[in-house]
Design a protein around this motif. Sequence first.
Motif, PDB file in Angstrom:
ATOM      1  N   ARG A 182      23.745  29.823  25.517  1.00 39.87           N
ATOM      2  CA  ARG A 182      24.808  30.687  26.036  1.00 39.87           C
ATOM      3  C   ARG A 182      25.338  30.156  27.359  1.00 39.87           C
ATOM      4  O   ARG A 182      26.554  29.985  27.551  1.00 39.87           O
ATOM      5  CB  ARG A 182      24.260  32.113  26.230  1.00 39.87           C
ATOM      6  CG  ARG A 182      25.275  33.114  26.738  1.00 39.87           C
ATOM      7  CD  ARG A 182      24.592  34.404  27.228  1.00 39.87           C
ATOM      8  NE  ARG A 182      23.845  34.150  28.478  1.00 39.87           N
ATOM      9  CZ  ARG A 182      23.208  35.075  29.177  1.00 39.87           C
ATOM     10  NH1 ARG A 182      23.181  36.325  28.746  1.00 39.87           N
ATOM     11  NH2 ARG A 182      22.562  34.769  30.284  1.00 39.87           N
ATOM     12  N   ILE A 194      27.693  31.741  33.709  1.00 39.55           N
ATOM     13  CA  ILE A 194      27.379  33.051  33.139  1.00 39.55           C
ATOM     14  C   ILE A 194      26.209  33.705  33.853  1.00 39.55           C
ATOM     15  O   ILE A 194      26.189  34.906  34.073  1.00 39.55           O
ATOM     16  CB  ILE A 194      27.104  32.895  31.634  1.00 39.55           C
ATOM     17  CG1 ILE A 194      28.418  32.488  30.952  1.00 39.55           C
ATOM     18  CG2 ILE A 194      26.549  34.175  31.031  1.00 39.55           C
ATOM     19  CD1 ILE A 194      28.262  32.134  29.495  1.00 39.55           C
ATOM     20  N   GLU A 195      25.216  32.889  34.250  1.00 41.69           N
ATOM     21  CA  GLU A 195      24.045  33.471  34.912  1.00 41.69           C
ATOM     22  C   GLU A 195      24.433  34.112  36.235  1.00 41.69           C
ATOM     23  O   GLU A 195      23.760  35.016  36.707  1.00 41.69           O
ATOM     24  CB  GLU A 195      22.943  32.420  35.081  1.00 41.69           C
ATOM     25  CG  GLU A 195      23.200  31.328  36.109  1.00 41.69           C
ATOM     26  CD  GLU A 195      24.031  30.166  35.582  1.00 41.69           C
ATOM     27  OE1 GLU A 195      24.670  30.312  34.522  1.00 41.69           O
ATOM     28  OE2 GLU A 195      24.052  29.121  36.250  1.00 41.69           O
ATOM     29  N   ARG A 196      25.515  33.654  36.822  1.00 45.23           N
ATOM     30  CA  ARG A 196      25.988  34.241  38.074  1.00 45.23           C
ATOM     31  C   ARG A 196      26.935  35.421  37.827  1.00 45.23           C
ATOM     32  O   ARG A 196      26.741  36.509  38.347  1.00 45.23           O
ATOM     33  CB  ARG A 196      26.765  33.188  38.883  1.00 45.23           C
ATOM     34  CG  ARG A 196      25.918  32.160  39.550  1.00 45.23           C
ATOM     35  CD  ARG A 196      25.382  32.671  40.887  1.00 45.23           C
ATOM     36  NE  ARG A 196      24.599  31.626  41.521  1.00 45.23           N
ATOM     37  CZ  ARG A 196      25.129  30.646  42.256  1.00 45.23           C
ATOM     38  NH1 ARG A 196      26.442  30.591  42.462  1.00 45.23           N
ATOM     39  NH2 ARG A 196      24.358  29.744  42.802  1.00 45.23           N
ATOM     40  N   SER A 197      27.986  35.148  37.044  1.00 43.70           N
ATOM     41  CA  SER A 197      29.072  36.126  36.992  1.00 43.70           C
ATOM     42  C   SER A 197      29.076  36.962  35.724  1.00 43.70           C
ATOM     43  O   SER A 197      29.911  37.860  35.582  1.00 43.70           O
ATOM     44  CB  SER A 197      30.409  35.404  37.151  1.00 43.70           C
ATOM     45  OG  SER A 197      30.471  34.312  36.262  1.00 43.70           O
ATOM     46  N   GLY A 198      28.163  36.686  34.810  1.00 43.35           N
ATOM     47  CA  GLY A 198      28.093  37.499  33.606  1.00 43.35           C
ATOM     48  C   GLY A 198      28.988  36.958  32.507  1.00 43.35           C
ATOM     49  O   GLY A 198      29.712  35.980  32.692  1.00 43.35           O
ATOM     50  N   LEU A 199      28.905  37.598  31.352  1.00 41.98           N
ATOM     51  CA  LEU A 199      29.721  37.149  30.220  1.00 41.98           C
ATOM     52  C   LEU A 199      31.189  37.334  30.555  1.00 41.98           C
ATOM     53  O   LEU A 199      31.609  38.424  30.940  1.00 41.98           O
ATOM     54  CB  LEU A 199      29.355  37.958  28.973  1.00 41.98           C
ATOM     55  CG  LEU A 199      28.023  37.592  28.325  1.00 41.98           C
ATOM     56  CD1 LEU A 199      27.663  38.589  27.240  1.00 41.98           C
ATOM     57  CD2 LEU A 199      28.082  36.188  27.754  1.00 41.98           C
ATOM     58  N   ALA A 201      35.044  38.076  30.348  1.00 37.00           N
ATOM     59  CA  ALA A 201      35.773  39.047  29.520  1.00 37.00           C
ATOM     60  C   ALA A 201      36.735  38.354  28.564  1.00 37.00           C
ATOM     61  O   ALA A 201      36.860  38.743  27.407  1.00 37.00           O
ATOM     62  CB  ALA A 201      36.519  40.028  30.414  1.00 37.00           C
ATOM     63  N   LEU A 225      20.797  39.189  25.139  1.00 43.80           N
ATOM     64  CA  LEU A 225      21.674  38.327  25.940  1.00 43.80           C
ATOM     65  C   LEU A 225      23.061  38.912  26.148  1.00 43.80           C
ATOM     66  O   LEU A 225      23.901  38.298  26.818  1.00 43.80           O
ATOM     67  CB  LEU A 225      21.792  36.952  25.266  1.00 43.80           C
ATOM     68  CG  LEU A 225      20.496  36.118  25.252  1.00 43.80           C
ATOM     69  CD1 LEU A 225      20.640  34.936  24.297  1.00 43.80           C
ATOM     70  CD2 LEU A 225      20.152  35.641  26.664  1.00 43.80           C
ATOM     71  N   GLY A 226      23.308  40.083  25.562  1.00 46.21           N
ATOM     72  CA  GLY A 226      24.612  40.720  25.745  1.00 46.21           C
ATOM     73  C   GLY A 226      25.649  40.248  24.748  1.00 46.21           C
ATOM     74  O   GLY A 226      26.816  40.649  24.828  1.00 46.21           O
TER      75      GLY A 226
END
Lengths: 512, 512
Positions: A182, A194-199, A201, A225-226
């Motif tokens: 991912r 992604i680990e910082r700011s998330g998935l 949009a 993992l969302g």
Amino acid sequence: MTAVVAPALSGGVSGAAALGPMVRTVLEALAEGAARRGGPIPAGTPQELFARVARALTEPGGDRAFGRPGDELAHAFAGPGGDDDALRRLTTLVAAGSADPADPACAAHLHCPPLAVAVAADLAVSALNPSQDSWDQAPATTALETLVLGELAELVGYPSTAAGVLTSGGTESNLMGLMLARDRVLGRASGCRIERSGLPAGAPRARIFASAAAHFSVRRAAALLGLGEDAVVTIPVDRDLRMNQDELAAALRECVRRGELPMAVVATAGTTDTGAIDPLNACADLAAEHGAWMHVDAAYGGGALLSDRLAPLLAGLERADSVSLDWHKLGWQPVAAGVFLVRRAETYASLARRAAYLNPADDEDAGYSSLLGLSLRTTRRPDAFKIAVTLATLGRDGLGRLVDTCHDLAHAGAAAVRTHPRLELHADPVLTAFLFRYLPADPALADRVNAGLRRRLLREGRAVVGRTELPGEGPGRVRLKLTLLNPHVTATEVERLVHLVAAAGEAEEETL
Amino acid sequence: MTAVVAPALSGGVSGAAALGPMVRTVLEALAEGAARRGGPIPAGTPQELFARVARALTEPGGDRAFGRPGDELAHAFAGPGGDDDALRRLTTLVAAGSADPADPACAAHLHCPPLAVAVAADLAVSALNPSQDSWDQAPATTALETLVLGELAELVGYPSTAAGVLTSGGTESNLMGLMLARDRVLGRASGCRIERSGLPAGAPRARIFASAAAHFSVRRAAALLGLGEDAVVTIPVDRDLRMNQDELAAALRECVRRGELPMAVVATAGTTDTGAIDPLNACADLAAEHGAWMHVDAAYGGGALLSDRLAPLLAGLERADSVSLDWHKLGWQPVAAGVFLVRRAETYASLARRAAYLNPADDEDAGYSSLLGLSLRTTRRPDAFKIAVTLATLGRDGLGRLVDTCHDLAHAGAAAVRTHPRLELHADPVLTAFLFRYLPADPALADRVNAGLRRRLLREGRAVVGRTELPGEGPGRVRLKLTLLNPHVTATEVERLVHLVAAAGEAEEETL
């Protein structure tokens, strides 16, 4: 200072002496419990067993079994070799109430009987209690884990760029593989960390491709993992429960056509139920073609690497970006002995963490290396130690002979099923397991009879047989399973177990 | 059939007899290794130790230490009590190369010296090898874990609606709490089942609130869950590293004002470095007001529940939606003994899974209950057993006295620091740990001297002292840490350790 004579510890110069009498108590209680059980599993209903355990936790001396705030527990501390009543009582209880994978009639799951030498090694780990999250909690076992992983990476066929970590099992290893996929594949496609700011949009929908016989932990990982379980595209399997490579190719093309992102291909090397091995080279080709991460769940089938006879089945494994291996399956280790490996250490980047209290940069510069950035866990037991002792004692060849023995046993069991008029074999064993079922006179009752005969054998304390369902929809999919993981068992004992199942089928059928 | 004399197993009626001689070997090797080490940690550089471990894995009989495909390993299998050379050699190596938490000069981390009785109980688990993912791999320990968790929930002050599971530690427990928070709070706010369909694209940004002294696993969990580390809002702490409740209230209001979703408040009950306990009731009030999930990371401080003296510090814990406890910290268990609890079992919904081979519905209806849906793992060792044996042996009160002893020791250590002219105490201990530092003549050198003196003590094999940094920016934040978890240690020994640190500071200062 409170005046307390504290109970004995396992460490220090006197720890071993304190452990001695307690360990003897445990061994006596294990023998006593096994004798009381007298079979693969305790007879009785689950409700009866629950009541027995509940009683043991509150009797005798029961009021002190679990002290609560406000209780007046006038209980002296145990000294070395002193009060071992609870240890003896509860060990006997649990031994008598276990499903014993060392019993020839216990052959349901990928639940191996551990080697005594591995269990003894695990005792050393419990007593020393190293924790792998910082060098100064685990000087020797930090080095040892690194060295063991190097050997395991070589066994997989990985180059020297590989890295890895011990895990709690295939579920955690599969999660790690998909997390790195991912963060790397989706991260690159969307241009964000992604680990910082998330998935992100606006990113394309990420897809994971796995066969209908892949382990449920793949879907579970997607949920965690969302990405959601629905991110997993299920690829049909052939009759042997092997992923169909044409279907995989078509699904990948369709994914791209829809503007979605082929994030990862998960191939299974040894499905839980039949030991089926997906076409690894074809999966690797297709993953490479689409820029997807290739993860191989070899939690079960990885054991084939130990056997000259079976290792060729895993050709292509070395092309995977990441691999799950479980030494508590075809490796005869007590739980847990999971292994996660990546082909290139740099793909670990998104998991790296700096914690001031565990791995400050100047300590790492001075050589105090930490495994913290390799694991999802912080505190972590050095499960590599028992693997090291087992390998040093038996060698790969010694373990390979155990694998071959279990492979032979599975073939013996399958032959016994094939020749029995009331039993139906699903397919020949690939590794050490096979599916089959009892055929009742009325085919419409097949699922009910097979599920019922299995519970009957459990209730009578006579056998622990696996039960699963073939992929697909509708009735008629329930199957029984034998998983042969005990190299001490003989072909005759496996045949006897098969006949026991058939007899239980007849008995069950009569009650309907 | 391959003709093989397979090596001894730990199970069955003969397992205990086979284990006997091997366990004796381990105990002898542990004693020998501890004597060779002769202190809290082996002297030497990390590089020297790595080389020593690498040599031991390849010598003597080294070529057979790790057999590779194609090797001709003419190695006979070990019979019961037979070839235990590797077991003895590697156990001695690891014992000699360990940081021993039972040594009075080993006081860096939340890395406890295990109780001998808990280690002995853990041996029973290794030998029996139950796996908690299905009833038929763990009949007695399935019941036992359920009963133990009921007792622990009661200790927390939870009602009978509580549920939980044993975990690998606080990191996994914190992840579980935040996963359930995500699936429930964000799921409701966005009207979707996140575990199925993934993080919704149009949903408000979910925020997690935790103090600047919260464990890094909170940020790691946010990364794993697809929310990203940046989803964590860092709340300032007071000098004791306790979350400032006014700042939390303001941050929650600001979150709502920006149209974001206050998903979870993570309060820490016992920060890793100072044991600080966030204002739990204030956090619970604020979480309730904003509809946020409240998770309490009591991995360290949960041990205070065992002590009548310290339990009042945790008032409000029972209001949390979920809690992390670690019995391998203030509970003297060998790793792992993590506990995750939720106040209401129904909040577990998003983790429930059905696997045909593990928990088919008709088996569950028949009472064959499975703990599968309570854990992130599949294969899982019954770590509840050692906790049950420990509680049954010592009772809550017995363990509480150990907690009180360590609390006293921390105060003795802090007093020794306070009276030393070259040492500076950060704050009085809350639980069993405190921060301090050596004050060099040149204050600009403080960080370098403190980091250096710690490595000097490690290198000389004389002490294992913790090192961390205070929250914030810039130099001058490096602190040393003592974590007192050994109830056999005396106040005099703690004072001696404090003086050893001061002397190492002087020596280090001279080299600069």
